[in-house]
Design a protein around this motif. Sequence first.
Motif, PDB file in Angstrom:
ATOM      1  N   LYS A 100       0.954  -1.394  -0.045  1.00 28.66           N
ATOM      2  CA  LYS A 100       0.156  -0.060   0.247  1.00 28.66           C
ATOM      3  C   LYS A 100       0.907   1.184   0.028  1.00 28.66           C
ATOM      4  O   LYS A 100       2.051   1.192   0.676  1.00 28.66           O
ATOM      5  CB  LYS A 100      -0.972  -0.066   1.147  1.00 28.66           C
ATOM      6  CG  LYS A 100      -1.793  -1.074   1.361  1.00 28.66           C
ATOM      7  CD  LYS A 100      -2.453  -1.180   2.526  1.00 28.66           C
ATOM      8  CE  LYS A 100      -3.600  -0.114   2.536  1.00 28.66           C
ATOM      9  NZ  LYS A 100      -4.464   0.004   3.813  1.00 28.66           N
ATOM     10  N   SER A 105      -4.943   3.623   0.647  1.00 29.55           N
ATOM     11  CA  SER A 105      -4.774   3.056  -0.699  1.00 29.55           C
ATOM     12  C   SER A 105      -5.078   1.547  -0.815  1.00 29.55           C
ATOM     13  O   SER A 105      -5.002   0.908   0.279  1.00 29.55           O
ATOM     14  CB  SER A 105      -3.681   3.295  -1.286  1.00 29.55           C
ATOM     15  OG  SER A 105      -2.691   2.641  -0.715  1.00 29.55           O
ATOM     16  N   ARG A 106      -5.487   1.026  -1.871  1.00 37.20           N
ATOM     17  CA  ARG A 106      -5.471  -0.408  -1.869  1.00 37.20           C
ATOM     18  C   ARG A 106      -4.366  -1.219  -1.884  1.00 37.20           C
ATOM     19  O   ARG A 106      -3.210  -0.460  -2.069  1.00 37.20           O
ATOM     20  CB  ARG A 106      -6.382  -0.841  -3.099  1.00 37.20           C
ATOM     21  CG  ARG A 106      -5.773  -0.624  -4.436  1.00 37.20           C
ATOM     22  CD  ARG A 106      -6.616  -0.709  -5.644  1.00 37.20           C
ATOM     23  NE  ARG A 106      -5.598  -0.330  -6.813  1.00 37.20           N
ATOM     24  CZ  ARG A 106      -6.038  -0.444  -8.064  1.00 37.20           C
ATOM     25  NH1 ARG A 106      -7.161  -0.854  -8.269  1.00 37.20           N
ATOM     26  NH2 ARG A 106      -5.353  -0.118  -9.016  1.00 37.20           N
ATOM     27  N   ASP A 108      -1.669  -2.976  -4.149  1.00 37.71           N
ATOM     28  CA  ASP A 108      -1.394  -3.127  -5.441  1.00 37.71           C
ATOM     29  C   ASP A 108      -0.016  -3.879  -5.553  1.00 37.71           C
ATOM     30  O   ASP A 108       0.564  -4.106  -4.668  1.00 37.71           O
ATOM     31  CB  ASP A 108      -0.888  -1.634  -5.971  1.00 37.71           C
ATOM     32  CG  ASP A 108      -1.983  -0.811  -6.305  1.00 37.71           C
ATOM     33  OD1 ASP A 108      -2.063   0.561  -6.223  1.00 37.71           O
ATOM     34  OD2 ASP A 108      -3.095  -1.509  -6.463  1.00 37.71           O
TER      35      ASP A 108
END
Length: 121
Positions: A100, A105-106, A108
């Motif tokens: 993250k 945020s997600r 990734d």
Amino acid sequence: QVQLVESGGGLVQAGGSLRLSCAASGSIFSINVMGWYRQAPGKQRELVATITSGRMPNYADSVKGRFTISRDNAKNTVYLQMNSLKPEDTAVYYCNAGLKGSMWSRVDEYWGQGTQVTVSS
């Protein structure tokens, strides 16, 4: 921007050892699973080993007992100690990380550029 930079590949004789390193840098809030994958010529990319943020490892059957994955969370770095190498271990080894960039945020997925490992018989 996040980068994963691998090092430590090379040429080694069968039965020898190599240690791969992969350092993550850039805008990183937290890193979940880190791992190593490999791709031999003409074959699909395959899992070698992964390790969670709590340092729980997981290995492909083909490398169990020979390879050891570890990580240094303070350095955002994952390692792969490869012992008793075989010619069939020859491949490009890729570092992978799920991370993250910020608290909101997600997760990734990121990949390194790959490092060549060649094991001669």
